[in-house]
Motif scaffolding. Structure first.
Motif, mmCIF file in Angstrom:
data_model
loop_
_atom_site.group_PDB
_atom_site.id
_atom_site.type_symbol
_atom_site.label_atom_id
_atom_site.label_comp_id
_atom_site.label_asym_id
_atom_site.label_seq_id
_atom_site.Cartn_x
_atom_site.Cartn_y
_atom_site.Cartn_z
ATOM 1 N N ASP A 89 0.810 -1.216 0.000
ATOM 2 C CA ASP A 89 0.000 0.000 0.000
ATOM 3 C C ASP A 89 0.846 1.271 0.000
ATOM 4 O O ASP A 89 0.302 2.376 -0.016
ATOM 5 C CB ASP A 89 -0.925 0.021 1.221
ATOM 6 N N GLY A 90 2.179 1.122 0.063
ATOM 7 C CA GLY A 90 3.053 2.284 0.066
ATOM 8 C C GLY A 90 3.320 2.846 1.443
ATOM 9 O O GLY A 90 4.003 3.862 1.572
ATOM 10 N N TYR A 91 2.805 2.208 2.483
ATOM 11 C CA TYR A 91 3.048 2.671 3.850
ATOM 12 C C TYR A 91 2.862 1.515 4.824
ATOM 13 O O TYR A 91 2.282 0.476 4.492
ATOM 14 C CB TYR A 91 2.119 3.833 4.215
ATOM 15 N N ASP A 92 3.372 1.716 6.041
ATOM 16 C CA ASP A 92 3.330 0.697 7.086
ATOM 17 C C ASP A 92 1.941 0.702 7.729
ATOM 18 O O ASP A 92 1.598 1.614 8.487
ATOM 19 C CB ASP A 92 4.412 1.004 8.129
ATOM 20 N N THR A 93 1.143 -0.307 7.444
ATOM 21 C CA THR A 93 -0.230 -0.347 7.955
ATOM 22 C C THR A 93 -0.270 -0.545 9.473
ATOM 23 O O THR A 93 -1.231 -0.130 10.130
ATOM 24 C CB THR A 93 -1.027 -1.471 7.272
ATOM 25 N N ARG A 94 0.776 -1.174 10.031
ATOM 26 C CA ARG A 94 0.816 -1.348 11.488
ATOM 27 C C ARG A 94 0.968 0.003 12.177
ATOM 28 O O ARG A 94 0.265 0.309 13.149
ATOM 29 C CB ARG A 94 1.978 -2.272 11.875
ATOM 30 N N LEU A 95 1.873 0.833 11.655
ATOM 31 C CA LEU A 95 2.033 2.173 12.219
ATOM 32 C C LEU A 95 0.794 3.029 11.959
ATOM 33 O O LEU A 95 0.439 3.882 12.771
ATOM 34 C CB LEU A 95 3.274 2.851 11.636
ATOM 35 N N TRP A 96 0.151 2.800 10.823
ATOM 36 C CA TRP A 96 -1.063 3.548 10.521
ATOM 37 C C TRP A 96 -2.141 3.270 11.572
ATOM 38 O O TRP A 96 -2.861 4.183 11.989
ATOM 39 C CB TRP A 96 -1.572 3.194 9.129
ATOM 40 N N SER A 97 -2.234 2.033 12.015
ATOM 41 C CA SER A 97 -3.200 1.691 13.064
ATOM 42 C C SER A 97 -2.894 2.449 14.350
ATOM 43 O O SER A 97 -3.804 2.910 15.053
ATOM 44 C CB SER A 97 -3.180 0.182 13.328
#
Length: 370
Positions: free
Chosen positions: A35-43
């Motif tokens: 997705d182009g970014y860290d989904t874990r950090l996004w959460s």
């Protein structure tokens, strides 16, 4: 102008610092996120309430504005986080300031992280709002959009877009859902490994309520959003510059040449001091832009300060990144170190929202209109 942070802004910065302590930079480099970014950090970003910043409390947010966003973006830049946050925060302001009551009902979803939104206004290599070719036609109580947009930041993961289009010969803004029939995206990774998209609008049918703001006010409304985006980008670049100074100073203390640490050579000390001075100047300019936008993002003063900040901060950021690479030697471009990654991100920020020449021209334009 008093640019002292409030207690709430200091707490916001501390919470961001703590989040990144649990996600070391070196552990995040060179990871290919689909997705182009860290989904874990996004959460974690969602849990910390970053997406609620700038949204009034009555719509599910926590208030705040450009300064609070800049506080977050400085930490984002210092820790090299590539994410949809900045563009989402800016696009959200279009709904906050221009949206109808029905459109503002979406703000609670954005604040809760249930909806992502971004801006689609660029159409080619030259940045500007005077030559928009995308057309909006009145059709049976609604609109039909036809055209093409480029460089849509994190368009592949967005649920809605703020789209600029010509309506009756003047520019207007529209809120377009990602699943609208006739809308298609072609996405790819950018230099900094983020995700950008080209958008095709092939007769996209919209309801009358999709118009954002008044018809024909698209140029001034985009200028307001642009100033907010510039303030956020400058804060991010400022944070990156601080990290480059920190890492370069530490490296020169450990790297030895001719039997002595590089940091003991006076010529290199002068260059490190110059890096520090540029970083401090850039931070002051970035904060000035954020505070000016926080006062009134539509004022000529905000236009002038934001263009000055965009030109100077990005110019100094690129110089510092190049200096950091040279002082690191060949290691400066190694994938295992963050220096080259910071450089790539700064190059992206420099070309986002118009290059230096664009903003020099804008400063002249504002000065002549005064």
């Amino acid at each position: 102008m008093d640019m002292t942070f409030t207690m709430e802004q200091k707490l916001l910065r501390e919470s961001a610092e703590k989040m990144f302590q649990g996600a070391p930079l070196l552990a995040r480099l060179n990871i290919d996120h689909p997705d182009g970014y860290d989904t874990r950090l996004w959460s974690q970003i969602v849990e910390l309430g970053w997406l609620a910043v700038g949204i009034p409390e009555e719509f599910g947010g926590i208030g705040g504005g450009a300064v609070e966003t800049a506080v977050i973006m400085e930490e984002v830049g210092r820790n090299l986080l590539i994410s949809p946050y900045a563009m989402s925060a800016v696009a959200t302001q279009a709904i906050v300031h221009l949206g109808s009551e029905d459109q503002k009902a979406l703000l609670a979803k954005i604040a809760a992280g249930e909806m992502q939104i971004t801006i689609a206004d660029v159409e080619g290599p030259e940045y500007g709002h005077t030559t928009v070719a995308t057309m909006a036609l009145d059709v049976g109580g609604g609109y039909r959009l036809t055209g093409r947009k480029t460089q849509v930041q994190f368009g592949a993961t967005a649920d809605a877009f703020i789209v600029s289009a010509n309506l009756h010969g003047t520019l207007s803004l529209f809120l377009v859902e990602a699943n609208a029939e006739g809308l298609s995206l072609n996405s790819s990774h950018s230099l900094d490994l983020g995700l950008v998209s080209d958008m095709d609008l092939d007769g996209v049918e919209l309801q009358a309520g999709s118009l954002l703001g008044k018809p024909g006010e698209g140029v001034s409304n985009l200028r307001m959003l642009e100033n907010r985006a510039i303030a956020a980008a400058c804060a991010e670049a400022s944070g990156a510059m601080q990290a480059l100074v920190r890492d370069t100073v530490e490296y020169t203390k450990t790297r030895k040449q001719f039997g002595a640490a590089l940091s003991t050579f006076q010529a290199l000390q002068h260059r490190l001091v110059d890096m520090f001075i540029r970083a401090e100047f850039a931070r002051s300019m970035a904060l000035l832009a954020a505070f000016e936008v926080g006062r009134d993002a539509t004022s000529p003063e905000a236009d002038h300060v934001c263009s000055a900040a965009k030109y100077l901060v990005m110019e100094y950021a690129k110089i510092n990144a190049e200096e950091a690479i040279q002082l690191h030697g060949a290691m400066g471009m190694a994938r295992e170190l963050p220096i080259g990654h910071f450089y790539k991100r700064i190059v992206m920020l420099e070309n986002l929202l118009g290059c230096g020449f664009v903003h020099l021209g804008r400063m002249i334009e504002v000065a002549n209109a005064a």
